[in-house]
Design an enzyme around this catalytic site. Structure first.
Site: not given
Ligand code: SIN
Length: 308
Positions: A44, A127
């Site tokens: 992640k 992101c």
């Protein structure tokens, strides 16, 4: 069939791996990837401090895709720096995904993670899910400044995870920056940011954060992903290896990414929906496609897309 591939001098036992974000936050999830048929363990995207992420519901799957606004839930870089040496026992490459809020974060995290010796470092510039934080990859000046600083502290092969671009001028400009910085691979593309999905029965959005806006993934984004893989493959003349991400739900989808110029592919939505069995399924489907077309390896078709 030979599914091995090589990215920036690192050999991968399979060209299929998870996308950063999909079931790869915790030790258990990373170890499950280690035991699976995935060709790598991708972490992640990590931040300075551990994060719970955005309020739930924050992921929703629908016909043809998914929308998420996870908000970078992760254990914090110190935990991943400690975990990476342990994950070595699975005998496959480890790709550390680095994020942050500001240049200083990226430099601190990259320095520590570089010392823990992953095989690749993927710098996440894309992101879309942090309220108030723009996607770095859409700001050319910030991208160049940040990557130049990170480049100085990273000795591990370093790549970037890019957002989708919708105009050749933007791809062109980004390729020039990445060339100047000297990145060794690209991950293309992150989710298509700030989409909106509506539940018509409930007359409502489907995820809570940011008023329902979130990153789109899955089959509906495949054409955008393929276009970006192809554009960057051409801009770099095939010299910089590309990991294709976006809309891979079948072996045929993976084949399309390879044809466009991807040397490996990451699987997000389909992995979240199916679990680790997806890697075996995709390999066997790709084997059928490659076999029918007379290729003896996944790497043999990379970049071979015909133009009319
Ligand atoms: C998220 O955690 O919100 C997704 C991360 C990303 O899209 O880079």
């Amino acid at each position: 069939m030979d599914f091995t591939t090589s990215i920036a001098g690192v050999r991968f036992p399979s060209c299929f791996m998870n996308a950063a974000g999909a079931r790869c936050v915790t030790r258990e999830e990373l170890e499950t990837l280690g035991r699976s048929q995935a060709g790598a363990i991708v972490t992640k995207s990590m931040t300075l401090e551990p994060r719970q992420g955005n309020p739930e519901p924050r992921y929703y799957a629908f016909t043809n895709g998914s929308i998420n606004s996870m908000g970078l839930p992760n254990l914090g870089y110190r935990a991943y720096a400690a975990l990476i040496p342990e994950l070595r026992r699975f005998g496959k490459p480890i790709v550390a995904s680095v994020a942050g809020f500001g240049e200083e974060d990226f430099v601190t995290i990259a320095t520590a993670i570089n010392a823990s010796k992953p095989d690749l470092i993927e710098v996440n510039l894309s992101c879309p899910n942090i309220p108030g934080e723009p996607q770095i990859g859409y700001d050319a000046d910030v991208t160049e400044r940040l990557l130049k600083r990170v480049r100085k502290v990273v000795t591990t092969p370093m790549g970037v995870k890019l957002p989708p671009y919708f105009d050749p001028a933007h791809q062109d400009k980004m390729a020039q920056i990445l060339d100047r910085v000297g990145v060794e691979f690209l991950s293309v593309i992150n989710s298509v940011g700030n989409g909106l999905v509506v539940d018509l029965e409930k007359e409502s959005v489907v995820i809570k954060p940011k008023g329902g806006f979130g990153g789109l993934g899955g089959p509906l984004i495949k054409p955008m992903a393929l276009a970006n893989v192809r554009a960057f493959w051409k801009l770099f003349g095939g010299r910089v290896p590309i990991i294709g991400t976006g809309g891979i739900a079948s072996g045929g989808d993976a084949f399309e990414h390879l044809l466009c110029g991807a040397s490996a592919v990451q699987v997000g939505t389909a992995f979240v929906e199916e679990g680790t069995g997806v890697f075996e399924r995709l390999e066997s489907e790709l084997a059928v496609v490659l076999g029918k077309k007379g290729y003896d390896s996944a790497s043999a078709c990379v970049g071979k897309l015909k133009e009319l």
